[in-house]
Enzyme design. Sequence first.
Site, short mmCIF file in Angstrom:
data_model
loop_
_atom_site.label_atom_id
_atom_site.label_comp_id
_atom_site.label_asym_id
_atom_site.label_seq_id
_atom_site.Cartn_x
_atom_site.Cartn_y
_atom_site.Cartn_z
N TYR A 45 32.28 67.39 55.88
CA TYR A 45 33.01 66.19 56.28
C TYR A 45 34.44 66.18 55.75
O TYR A 45 34.69 66.36 54.57
CB TYR A 45 32.29 64.91 55.81
N GLU A 62 31.35 52.78 59.41
CA GLU A 62 31.66 52.06 58.19
C GLU A 62 31.24 50.60 58.38
O GLU A 62 32.04 49.73 58.69
CB GLU A 62 33.15 52.22 57.88
N HIS A 100 46.83 56.98 59.55
CA HIS A 100 46.28 55.90 58.72
C HIS A 100 47.35 55.03 58.08
O HIS A 100 47.04 54.03 57.44
CB HIS A 100 45.38 56.49 57.63
N ARG A 156 39.37 18.55 24.31
CA ARG A 156 38.22 18.77 23.44
C ARG A 156 37.47 20.06 23.79
O ARG A 156 36.91 20.73 22.92
CB ARG A 156 37.27 17.58 23.55
N TYR A 204 38.06 15.83 27.86
CA TYR A 204 37.49 17.18 27.87
C TYR A 204 38.56 18.26 27.98
O TYR A 204 38.38 19.37 27.48
CB TYR A 204 36.53 17.34 29.06
N PHE A 211 34.27 55.94 47.15
CA PHE A 211 35.46 55.20 47.56
C PHE A 211 35.19 53.72 47.83
O PHE A 211 36.11 52.95 48.04
CB PHE A 211 36.06 55.82 48.83
N ASN A 219 41.30 58.73 50.50
CA ASN A 219 40.06 58.16 49.97
C ASN A 219 40.27 57.90 48.48
O ASN A 219 40.64 58.80 47.72
CB ASN A 219 38.90 59.15 50.14
#
Length: 503
Positions: free
Chosen positions: A56, A413, A86, A283, A280, A329, A198
């Site tokens: 791959y 994916e 990409h 405190r 609060y 990844f 990746n």
Amino acid sequence: MQEVHYISSEILDLVLVKQIIDNHKTLALSEEAELNIKKSREYLVEKMRDNETPVYGINTGFGSLCNVKITSENLSKLQENLVMSHACGTGELVPKPIIKLMLLLKIQSLSYGYSGVQIETVQRLIDFYNNDILPVIYTQGSLGASGDLAPLAHLSLPLLGKGEVYYDGKRVSSQKIMEKFNWTPIVLQAKEGLALLNGTQFMSAYGVYCLLKSYKLSYMADLIGAVSVDAFDCNMSPYNALVHLVRPHRGQVKTAERILEFLDASELGLSEKKNVQDPYSFRCIPQVHGATKDTLQFVHKTFKTEINSVTDNPNIFVKEDLIISGGNFHGQPLALALDYLSIAMAELGNISERRTYQLVSGLRELPAFLVDNPGLNSGFMIPQYTAASIVSQNKQLATPASVDSIVSSNGQEDHVSMGANGATKCLRVIENIETILAIELMNASQALSFRQPKKSSPFVESFLKPYRSIVTFIENDRLLADDIHASVAFLQSLDVDSEILFG
């Protein structure tokens, strides 16, 4: 002469990262890292020689195209195409300090020798870092699952002489930088594009940057909260160690200790109180701020593991003679941590704004809106509005990104972390906290002035002295936006020792 940090198997933690950044250290590969990178590359070259078995991303397409075989003569073009295709980032520009962290973390990850890259590729990334050549990267485009694909593609484009970089205060083409330094573009070999794209370095860099700011703001929240405690003339008993040792959450105990240290020998703290209990937001400072500290510790552990990991795919195991396609990844650990950090930091702003609200309410012998002649003067009425609006925005930004997932790559994916969106949201939350705390500091400093001649502790007074020279006592209405911006700048200018921050 500049200090050098040698990239090696030495654990990167926040202290070391802060030292590298603050001391402007240059990077260099250790002998160990060089050997790891070369061994991995030589193994991959030998393994792929005349090998027709599909592996791959090395001799196949990417994502749902993983079953498309690529011929050996096209392997280099495959990697170059991957980077270019990409690089689809949009949105705002990533801040330069985070880009520099991305370079550092990508170099670190590739140095372990599980990625199969050329040493020339890693060295060029180091050259970018050392010469402050920062690729132009956009905030939007990563799903935080196949790695931070789009941001890391933009990080990698300048290796090919493509895209843009920041250099010498300008945004210029990478081609011009190549000519200036007499560099030739890197010709990516098999697996390299995938190794570069990746990875979780976008999420990780944001996380490290946010953590560094968060630890400082956590400290400042304690200190500014202590100023408010005296300004509101609060009881000191809620910070007694006995209270916290019977509920010994680490952050809670540490916060109470800090408040007592900050207010040690305070005239106001030692004075007799008319009020039996305080709201609060005063405190319960140890309980609320302390819970955020405990969250920081968890998030720190997650990111420390991540930035010392290999997060590309496939991974190359030379000793075992294996190339394994896995899923390191995937950003799920970071996505959850970033969402948790956003929530925890938002709460520091939430309780800070409540203290600001109490200070302007005309209680405890303080004038309404902390100004003389209220009515003619609105005083500190509207800074509280501003803080409230930011707190509300933080509540929206703290909505988890990690609970979402959108299928991509034609179903290959099918679960993504959305950690990149969590990362950019987290930074906005933290920047907002800085402003909220600055507004509380303005109010608390003004309120303390009405307590004179009594004073707070020597520590608090020494902290406020330079601040009061920048943001002076407000007698009549003036442009308070200027004071808010000056207060933010004051907080940003302060440097806190690493032992105090991370101890």
